[in-house]
Design a protein around this motif. Sequence first.
Motif, PDB file in Angstrom:
ATOM      1  N   ALA A 232       0.881  -1.330   0.052  1.00 15.85           N
ATOM      2  CA  ALA A 232      -0.117   0.141   0.061  1.00 15.85           C
ATOM      3  C   ALA A 232       0.941   1.172   0.069  1.00 15.85           C
ATOM      4  O   ALA A 232       0.344   2.288  -0.773  1.00 15.85           O
ATOM      5  N   TYR A 233       2.102   1.237   0.578  1.00 18.88           N
ATOM      6  CA  TYR A 233       2.871   2.294   0.789  1.00 18.88           C
ATOM      7  C   TYR A 233       3.184   2.982  -0.667  1.00 18.88           C
ATOM      8  O   TYR A 233       3.934   4.002  -0.836  1.00 18.88           O
ATOM      9  N   LEU A 234       3.390   2.026  -1.716  1.00 21.82           N
ATOM     10  CA  LEU A 234       3.862   2.320  -2.952  1.00 21.82           C
ATOM     11  C   LEU A 234       2.762   2.695  -3.730  1.00 21.82           C
ATOM     12  O   LEU A 234       3.135   2.691  -5.103  1.00 21.82           O
ATOM     13  N   LYS A 235       1.280   2.695  -3.452  1.00 23.29           N
ATOM     14  CA  LYS A 235       0.188   2.805  -4.099  1.00 23.29           C
ATOM     15  C   LYS A 235      -0.544   3.963  -3.916  1.00 23.29           C
ATOM     16  O   LYS A 235      -0.998   4.530  -4.613  1.00 23.29           O
ATOM     17  N   LYS A 236      -0.723   4.222  -2.525  1.00 25.14           N
ATOM     18  CA  LYS A 236      -1.162   5.403  -2.025  1.00 25.14           C
ATOM     19  C   LYS A 236      -0.643   6.330  -0.768  1.00 25.14           C
ATOM     20  O   LYS A 236      -0.130   5.911   0.049  1.00 25.14           O
ATOM     21  N   ARG A 237      -0.718   7.653  -0.997  1.00 31.04           N
ATOM     22  CA  ARG A 237       0.161   8.436  -0.115  1.00 31.04           C
ATOM     23  C   ARG A 237      -0.422   8.149   1.108  1.00 31.04           C
ATOM     24  O   ARG A 237       0.177   8.505   2.018  1.00 31.04           O
ATOM     25  N   GLU A 238      -1.574   7.962   1.398  1.00 31.07           N
ATOM     26  CA  GLU A 238      -1.992   8.086   2.890  1.00 31.07           C
ATOM     27  C   GLU A 238      -1.657   6.899   3.476  1.00 31.07           C
ATOM     28  O   GLU A 238      -1.531   7.033   5.021  1.00 31.07           O
ATOM     29  N   PHE A 239      -0.778   6.066   2.974  1.00 37.25           N
ATOM     30  CA  PHE A 239      -0.191   5.204   3.835  1.00 37.25           C
ATOM     31  C   PHE A 239       1.590   5.035   3.626  1.00 37.25           C
ATOM     32  O   PHE A 239       2.350   4.221   4.022  1.00 37.25           O
ATOM     33  N   ALA A 240       2.131   6.334   3.325  1.00 36.43           N
ATOM     34  CA  ALA A 240       3.250   6.810   3.657  1.00 36.43           C
ATOM     35  C   ALA A 240       3.678   6.561   4.926  1.00 36.43           C
ATOM     36  O   ALA A 240       3.109   6.648   5.881  1.00 36.43           O
ATOM     37  N   LEU A 241       5.159   6.083   5.092  1.00 32.33           N
ATOM     38  CA  LEU A 241       5.584   5.736   6.107  1.00 32.33           C
ATOM     39  C   LEU A 241       6.430   6.839   6.507  1.00 32.33           C
ATOM     40  O   LEU A 241       7.004   7.641   5.732  1.00 32.33           O
TER      41      LEU A 241
END
Length: 386
Positions: A232-241
Amino acid sequence: MWPWLEKIASACWDRVRRYALTKKDEDESDADASADDLLWSRDLARHATGEFSFAVVQANEVLEDHSQVETGAAATFVGVYDGHGGAEASRFISNHLSAHIVRLAQEHGTMSEDVVRNAFSATEEGFMSLVRRTHLIKPAMTTIGSCCLVGIIWRGTLYLANLGDSRAVVGCSNEPNKIVAEQLTRDHNAGMEEIRQELKSLHPDDSQIVVLKNGVWRIKGIIQVSRSIGDAYLKKREFALDQSTARFHLPEPLRRPVLTSEPSIYSRVLSSQDRFLIFASDGLWEHISNQQAVEIVYNSPREGIARRLVEAALKEAARKREMKYGDIKKLDKGVRRYFHDDITVVVIFIDHELRQEGSASVPELSVRGFVDAGGPSSFSGLNDIT
């Protein structure tokens, strides 16, 4: 997934695990020093149009591969799910994807490429929903993903779909005593020039879309596969780490998805020259070529053939490190990952005389894995649609 369906799916997986333990106990009781405690298999079983063989070897501390073979009177389903970052995504796919395919085929009254594509989309949406509900408690959920390879044989046609670098290969016999390998799927891996060019064309403003890191091409310097369920972190900005997660750190905020869950889909009418299909995670293909694999299957007894392919890959992995396979077998899970990956192999033999032509209905499926679950299955209530 409906609660009762999930319970049955879980029960089927439990049966697989118990079978693995039983096999290990039998090997030890026979004082078989050559046994590999991290390798288990179903040597031979029936499917709708022939027989199949199934094997798995674990290398990671937690087995990240999940897989399934489901069969009914007129159809066979094969799924190989090679997880990364954890097993949650591959487990989720195993519990949901085939159910989506059956539901959509029932709604449309037929099997088709669109049915398979929409089932992949529903599975991705379901897993992303799970990530959204859990990532604040478990941030690692945003970095977990899985390759996904699926094959469905129905009414003499093979439907294939894949994300990532698991691979399906067919063994074709065009001449007496000769077998030829034909790769049926496309590897979505940044190690391939065509994939790198595809990524660069999709991200012309991103000079770091693919990076050569320690001799390996990786997307954003992190991951090799360009398509997956999850991540998800490579698809949606809301899941940025946050930046403290060094292993998965992006040098700049995500402007657009760099991975996709859109599968490559193929269909093929099976001919009399198509003798068998090999579905396997990339752990097999790292060590054995397509042609080597089909020759092993063609020149060996059917029983235990998936195990034989896995063992051939492990022997080659050992040879590359100037070791013997027997030395690798002594290593614990986790440590073995430095020598080979988790490997899943399913070999589907096609006995053309058993092919059931003429039925235009959606086939009933029943769950079978390493062990026949027996009794009512999670798909036993699906009646043929005329």
